[in-house]
Write a protein that holds these residues in place. Structure first.
Motif, PDB file in Angstrom:
ATOM      1  N   GLU A  22     -12.299  -8.978   9.324  1.00 27.69           N
ATOM      2  CA  GLU A  22     -13.393  -9.484   8.487  1.00 27.69           C
ATOM      3  C   GLU A  22     -14.267  -8.338   7.995  1.00 27.69           C
ATOM      4  OE1 GLU A  22     -14.038 -12.491   7.185  1.00 27.69           O
ATOM      5  OE2 GLU A  22     -12.078 -13.013   8.000  1.00 27.69           O
ATOM      6  N   ALA A  23     -14.531  -7.362   8.876  1.00 24.14           N
ATOM      7  CA  ALA A  23     -15.322  -6.205   8.475  1.00 24.14           C
ATOM      8  C   ALA A  23     -14.580  -5.384   7.420  1.00 24.14           C
ATOM      9  CB  ALA A  23     -15.656  -5.341   9.692  1.00 24.14           C
ATOM     10  N   LEU A  24     -13.254  -5.265   7.551  1.00 26.27           N
ATOM     11  CA  LEU A  24     -12.467  -4.548   6.545  1.00 26.27           C
ATOM     12  C   LEU A  24     -12.546  -5.265   5.192  1.00 26.27           C
ATOM     13  CD1 LEU A  24      -9.303  -3.576   8.620  1.00 26.27           C
ATOM     14  CD2 LEU A  24     -10.970  -2.002   7.589  1.00 26.27           C
ATOM     15  N   PHE A  28     -14.008  -3.803   1.731  1.00 23.00           N
ATOM     16  CA  PHE A  28     -13.212  -3.810   0.508  1.00 23.00           C
ATOM     17  C   PHE A  28     -14.009  -4.434  -0.644  1.00 23.00           C
ATOM     18  CE2 PHE A  28     -10.379  -6.318  -2.265  1.00 23.00           C
ATOM     19  CZ  PHE A  28      -9.735  -5.261  -2.902  1.00 23.00           C
ATOM     20  N   GLN A  29     -14.674  -5.549  -0.373  1.00 24.96           N
ATOM     21  CA  GLN A  29     -15.475  -6.204  -1.402  1.00 24.96           C
ATOM     22  C   GLN A  29     -16.647  -5.333  -1.843  1.00 24.96           C
ATOM     23  OE1 GLN A  29     -16.482  -9.936   0.408  1.00 24.96           O
ATOM     24  NE2 GLN A  29     -14.514 -10.879  -0.110  1.00 24.96           N
ATOM     25  N   ALA A  30     -17.138  -4.497  -0.950  1.00 27.10           N
ATOM     26  CA  ALA A  30     -18.230  -3.589  -1.295  1.00 27.10           C
ATOM     27  C   ALA A  30     -17.728  -2.364  -2.033  1.00 27.10           C
ATOM     28  CB  ALA A  30     -18.975  -3.169  -0.033  1.00 27.10           C
ATOM     29  N   GLY A  31     -16.403  -2.199  -2.131  1.00 21.99           N
ATOM     30  CA  GLY A  31     -15.833  -1.083  -2.883  1.00 21.99           C
ATOM     31  C   GLY A  31     -15.685   0.189  -2.078  1.00 21.99           C
ATOM     32  N   ARG A  32     -15.708   0.100  -0.787  1.00 26.41           N
ATOM     33  CA  ARG A  32     -15.606   1.299   0.051  1.00 26.41           C
ATOM     34  C   ARG A  32     -14.155   1.732   0.289  1.00 26.41           C
ATOM     35  NH1 ARG A  32     -19.705  -1.652   3.037  1.00 26.41           N
ATOM     36  NH2 ARG A  32     -21.728  -0.760   2.491  1.00 26.41           N
ATOM     37  N   ASP A  36      -4.671  -0.644  -1.147  1.00 23.74           N
ATOM     38  CA  ASP A  36      -3.645  -0.049  -0.280  1.00 23.74           C
ATOM     39  C   ASP A  36      -4.217   0.316   1.086  1.00 23.74           C
ATOM     40  OD1 ASP A  36      -1.747  -0.271  -2.286  1.00 23.74           O
ATOM     41  OD2 ASP A  36      -2.211   1.729  -3.103  1.00 23.74           O
ATOM     42  N   GLU A  37      -5.432   0.898   1.070  1.00 23.52           N
ATOM     43  CA  GLU A  37      -6.075   1.265   2.333  1.00 23.52           C
ATOM     44  C   GLU A  37      -6.425   0.021   3.149  1.00 23.52           C
ATOM     45  OE1 GLU A  37      -9.503   4.429   3.772  1.00 23.52           O
ATOM     46  OE2 GLU A  37      -9.459   3.782   1.692  1.00 23.52           O
ATOM     47  N   LEU A  38      -6.850  -1.052   2.462  1.00 21.25           N
ATOM     48  CA  LEU A  38      -7.147  -2.316   3.148  1.00 21.25           C
ATOM     49  C   LEU A  38      -5.898  -2.847   3.825  1.00 21.25           C
ATOM     50  CD1 LEU A  38      -9.006  -4.785   3.729  1.00 21.25           C
ATOM     51  CD2 LEU A  38      -8.178  -5.724   1.563  1.00 21.25           C
ATOM     52  N   SER A  39      -4.787  -2.858   3.097  1.00 19.93           N
ATOM     53  CA  SER A  39      -3.535  -3.366   3.653  1.00 19.93           C
ATOM     54  C   SER A  39      -3.090  -2.537   4.866  1.00 19.93           C
ATOM     55  CB  SER A  39      -2.464  -3.340   2.565  1.00 19.93           C
ATOM     56  OG  SER A  39      -1.227  -3.705   3.099  1.00 19.93           O
ATOM     57  N   GLU A  40      -3.201  -1.233   4.733  1.00 21.10           N
ATOM     58  CA  GLU A  40      -2.780  -0.357   5.831  1.00 21.10           C
ATOM     59  C   GLU A  40      -3.678  -0.548   7.062  1.00 21.10           C
ATOM     60  OE1 GLU A  40      -2.656   4.413   6.763  1.00 21.10           O
ATOM     61  OE2 GLU A  40      -2.570   3.751   4.683  1.00 21.10           O
ATOM     62  N   ARG A  41      -4.979  -0.617   6.840  1.00 23.52           N
ATOM     63  CA  ARG A  41      -5.908  -0.765   7.954  1.00 23.52           C
ATOM     64  C   ARG A  41      -5.775  -2.136   8.618  1.00 23.52           C
ATOM     65  NH1 ARG A  41     -11.351   2.569   7.672  1.00 23.52           N
ATOM     66  NH2 ARG A  41     -10.675   4.377   6.499  1.00 23.52           N
ATOM     67  N   ILE A  42      -5.519  -3.179   7.838  1.00 19.20           N
ATOM     68  CA  ILE A  42      -5.322  -4.502   8.433  1.00 19.20           C
ATOM     69  C   ILE A  42      -4.074  -4.500   9.310  1.00 19.20           C
ATOM     70  CG2 ILE A  42      -4.681  -6.897   7.922  1.00 19.20           C
ATOM     71  CD1 ILE A  42      -6.692  -6.876   5.667  1.00 19.20           C
ATOM     72  N   GLY A  60     -15.110   5.683   9.507  1.00 22.11           N
ATOM     73  CA  GLY A  60     -15.677   5.947   8.191  1.00 22.11           C
ATOM     74  C   GLY A  60     -16.285   4.731   7.519  1.00 22.11           C
ATOM     75  N   LEU A  61     -16.214   3.581   8.147  1.00 22.31           N
ATOM     76  CA  LEU A  61     -16.752   2.357   7.572  1.00 22.31           C
ATOM     77  C   LEU A  61     -17.874   1.812   8.447  1.00 22.31           C
ATOM     78  CD1 LEU A  61     -13.403   0.573   6.645  1.00 22.31           C
ATOM     79  CD2 LEU A  61     -14.894   1.866   5.130  1.00 22.31           C
ATOM     80  N   PRO A  62     -18.902   1.247   7.823  1.00 24.66           N
ATOM     81  CA  PRO A  62     -19.955   0.633   8.626  1.00 24.66           C
ATOM     82  C   PRO A  62     -19.489  -0.709   9.182  1.00 24.66           C
ATOM     83  CG  PRO A  62     -20.447   0.377   6.305  1.00 24.66           C
ATOM     84  CD  PRO A  62     -19.215   1.220   6.402  1.00 24.66           C
ATOM     85  N   TRP A  63     -19.700  -0.906  10.476  1.00 21.42           N
ATOM     86  CA  TRP A  63     -19.358  -2.187  11.090  1.00 21.42           C
ATOM     87  C   TRP A  63     -19.977  -2.255  12.462  1.00 21.42           C
ATOM     88  CZ3 TRP A  63     -15.281  -4.080  14.632  1.00 21.42           C
ATOM     89  CH2 TRP A  63     -14.809  -3.099  15.471  1.00 21.42           C
ATOM     90  N   GLN A  64     -20.150  -3.437  12.954  1.00 26.79           N
ATOM     91  CA  GLN A  64     -20.694  -3.675  14.283  1.00 26.79           C
ATOM     92  C   GLN A  64     -19.563  -4.158  15.176  1.00 26.79           C
ATOM     93  OE1 GLN A  64     -23.605  -2.103  14.507  1.00 26.79           O
ATOM     94  NE2 GLN A  64     -24.360  -3.749  15.766  1.00 26.79           N
ATOM     95  N   PRO A  65     -19.147  -3.363  16.149  1.00 29.16           N
ATOM     96  CA  PRO A  65     -18.115  -3.869  17.056  1.00 29.16           C
ATOM     97  C   PRO A  65     -18.653  -5.041  17.872  1.00 29.16           C
ATOM     98  CG  PRO A  65     -18.853  -1.685  17.725  1.00 29.16           C
ATOM     99  CD  PRO A  65     -19.565  -2.024  16.454  1.00 29.16           C
ATOM    100  N   VAL A  66     -17.738  -5.866  18.301  1.00 30.19           N
ATOM    101  CA  VAL A  66     -18.119  -7.011  19.126  1.00 30.19           C
ATOM    102  C   VAL A  66     -18.641  -6.472  20.454  1.00 30.19           C
ATOM    103  CG1 VAL A  66     -17.303  -9.089  20.283  1.00 30.19           C
ATOM    104  CG2 VAL A  66     -16.393  -8.473  18.045  1.00 30.19           C
TER     105      VAL A  66
END
Length: 149
Positions: A22-24, A28-32, A36-42, A60-66
């Motif tokens: 969900e964070a990825l 992606f929607q924010a344009g970061r 291809d990078e989204l698919s690879e990271r997922i 390299g991406l902002p996110w809050q781990p659980v």
């Protein structure tokens, strides 16, 4: 007390993987990242075995781990419930003061009975309640005998 091991070595749950995906998608929607990078990271997130691997996917991406839930302690570690002690002591004091006029003996009996019947397992003043009940009854009997005989 802090754990003595690193959180990166914890095994990742399905919820951790879904949270990372969900964070990825949000990044992606924010344009970061690109498609291809989204698919690879997922793909890497779905195959991640530990939380450290999920953290590497999110590099390299902002996110809050659980955050892990605080540990649940067994019931015998739980603090005891607060204890009640007002009514029994009051019944005892009113019972002792019953020698003055006898009028305080009636509330002493009532409060002693209430203290013995309301939440008896949480009462610290059971002895005071019994003593207040007994002394109140004693004064009621004495004053009743004196005034009505």
């Amino acid at each position: 007390m802090e754990p003595q091991w690193a959180a990166a070595h914890f095994l990742a749950s399905d919820a951790d993987r879904e949270h990372a995906i969900e964070a990825l998608k949000q990044n992606f929607q924010a344009g970061r990242i690109t498609v291809d990078e989204l698919s690879e990271r997922i793909g890497h997130a779905l195959n991640a075995r530990t939380c450290g691997e999920i953290d590497r996917v999110m590099t390299g991406l902002p996110w809050q781990p659980v955050t892990p839930a605080p540990p649940r302690y067994p019931a015998f570690y739980a603090p005891p419930l607060p204890r009640s002690k007002g009514m029994g002591i009051t019944a005892f004091v009113l019972g002792v003061l019953g020698f003055v006029c006898g009028l305080t003996a009636v509330p002493a009996v009532v409060l002693g009975l209430v203290a013995l019947t309301v939440e008896p397992e949480r009462r610290d003043d059971r002895g005071f309640a019994v003593a207040g009940l007994a002394v109140g009854l004693m004064w009621m009997i004495i004053f009743g005998w004196v005034y009505f005989s």
